[in-house]
Design an enzyme around this catalytic site. Structure first.
Site: not given
Ligand code: NAP
Length: 291
Positions: A19, A70, A74, A110, A139-141, A163, A239
């Site tokens: 978006l 992104t 990142k 963020d 989550g821990a990313g 997880r 979202y």
């Molecule tokens: P990321 O760095 O890839 O981290 C994702 C986390 O979710 C990791 O801990 C991952 O574990 C875990 N995960 C993924 N699939 C999973 C599953 N099926 N079951 C359990 N845990 C799972 O991604 P990120 O940047 O942190 O983003 C995470 C989410 O936040 C995304 O949906 C993103 O769109 C959203 N977000 C939104 C905003 C906003 O402004 N609203 C800003 C940033 C992010 P593994 O490493 O084991 O896969």
């Protein structure tokens, strides 16, 4: 001197659903500036690295005026920058890059966007003073790190459930210090159940992609097996769709919550401010994101 035509872009992969162009074009219009926001899909790997470095050179040369970053870059970009803001360094990820006075800087919008949108809710009203509020992050990313950093900097206690327990422990080790402690948990029913039997989170944050289009039935919460802690506020960073399975279940259990759209708008608005020095209209950006 202000450019006559701003050029911004987003590096990531894949970017089909983004978006960001609509948000930034609304931001430009709202302050009367001309420009464009390009999506630059760059897959991970060595060819991708060369393409990113080329874009960074364009930023240094003034041909590009601001970049967002992104997944999956990142963290990749960090070594190629001249400096990181304290929040980017602490959260270990940069989502906003800018060039000023010869210095290429990586920032993370963020974390402040999460905190300011959380503050707009009355999450903490009626809580007894004295004990720090507790946030449970799922989550821990990258997003979990930004959220944990934001909550800790605002005086909260944090627990992180992933997880892969190892990932939660890494995050906890990074942030646990003399005056703050992060509790790592496995994102599984028994572990959450045990934690909730002696802790009462004020906030649950979904920082996993679970529930996002197209797999809208998925939820990070082990529904039916672990009751939601009563009175907690649920902040889903996802979202799309606006009401995720997690938010729906939380509302059915009497909890309040919100999705990640306000944070998406705010992190974009803060990036726009870094690039232009001007404050764009958040309502105009929100409207653009909704339509
Ligand atoms: P990321 O760095 O890839 O981290 C994702 C986390 O979710 C990791 O801990 C991952 O574990 C875990 N995960 C993924 N699939 C999973 C599953 N099926 N079951 C359990 N845990 C799972 O991604 P990120 O940047 O942190 O983003 C995470 C989410 O936040 C995304 O949906 C993103 O769109 C959203 N977000 C939104 C905003 C906003 O402004 N609203 C800003 C940033 C992010 P593994 O490493 O084991 O896969």
């Amino acid at each position: 001197m202000k450019p006559a035509n701003y050029s911004f872009g987003l590096i990531g992969y894949p970017l089909g659903h983004s978006l960001s162009p609509g948000l930034h074009e609304a931001a430009l219009r709202s302050v009367g500036l001309a420009g464009e926001y390009r999506l630059v899909p760059i897959p991970p790997g060595s060819e991708g690295e060369a393409a990113i470095q080329d874009l960074l050179e364009q930023l240094r040369a003034g041909a590009v005026h601001g970049l967002n970053v992104t997944i999956p870059h990142k963290q990749t970009v960090l070594p190629w920058l001249d400096e990181l803001t304290p929040v980017a360094r602490a959260s270990g990820a940069a989502n906003t890059l800018f060039h000023r006075k010869g210095i290429l800087t990586g920032d993370n919008t963020d974390a402040p966007a999460f905190l300011s949108t959380l503050r707009e809710t009355d999450t903490l009203n009626g809580k007894p003073e004295g004990k720090p509020p507790l946030g449970l992050v799922l989550g821990a990313g990258g997003a979990a790190r930004a959220v944990s950093y934001a909550l800790l900097s605002a005086g909260w206690s944090v627990a992180v459930a992933a997880r892969r327990f190892e990932q939660a422990r890494e995050l906890a080790d990074k942030f646990t210090g003399a005056d703050q402690r992060v509790t790592p948990l496995a994102l599984q029913a028994p572990s959450l159940d045990r934690f909730l039997s002696s802790n009462q989170p004020d906030l649950i944050v979904n920082a996993t992609p679970l529930g996002m289009e197209p797999r809208t039935g998925a939820s990070p919460w082990p529904d039916g097996r672990v009751p939601f802690p009563s009175g907690a506020f649920v902040y889903d960073l996802v979202y799309n769709p606006p009401e995720t399975a997690l938010l729906r279940a939380a509302r059915a259990a009497g909890l309040r919550g919100m999705n990640g759209l306000p944070m998406l708008v705010e992190q974009a608005a803060l990036a726009f401010e870094r690039w232009t020095g001007l404050s764009p209209s958040r309502p105009a950006m929100l409207e653009a994101a909704r339509t």
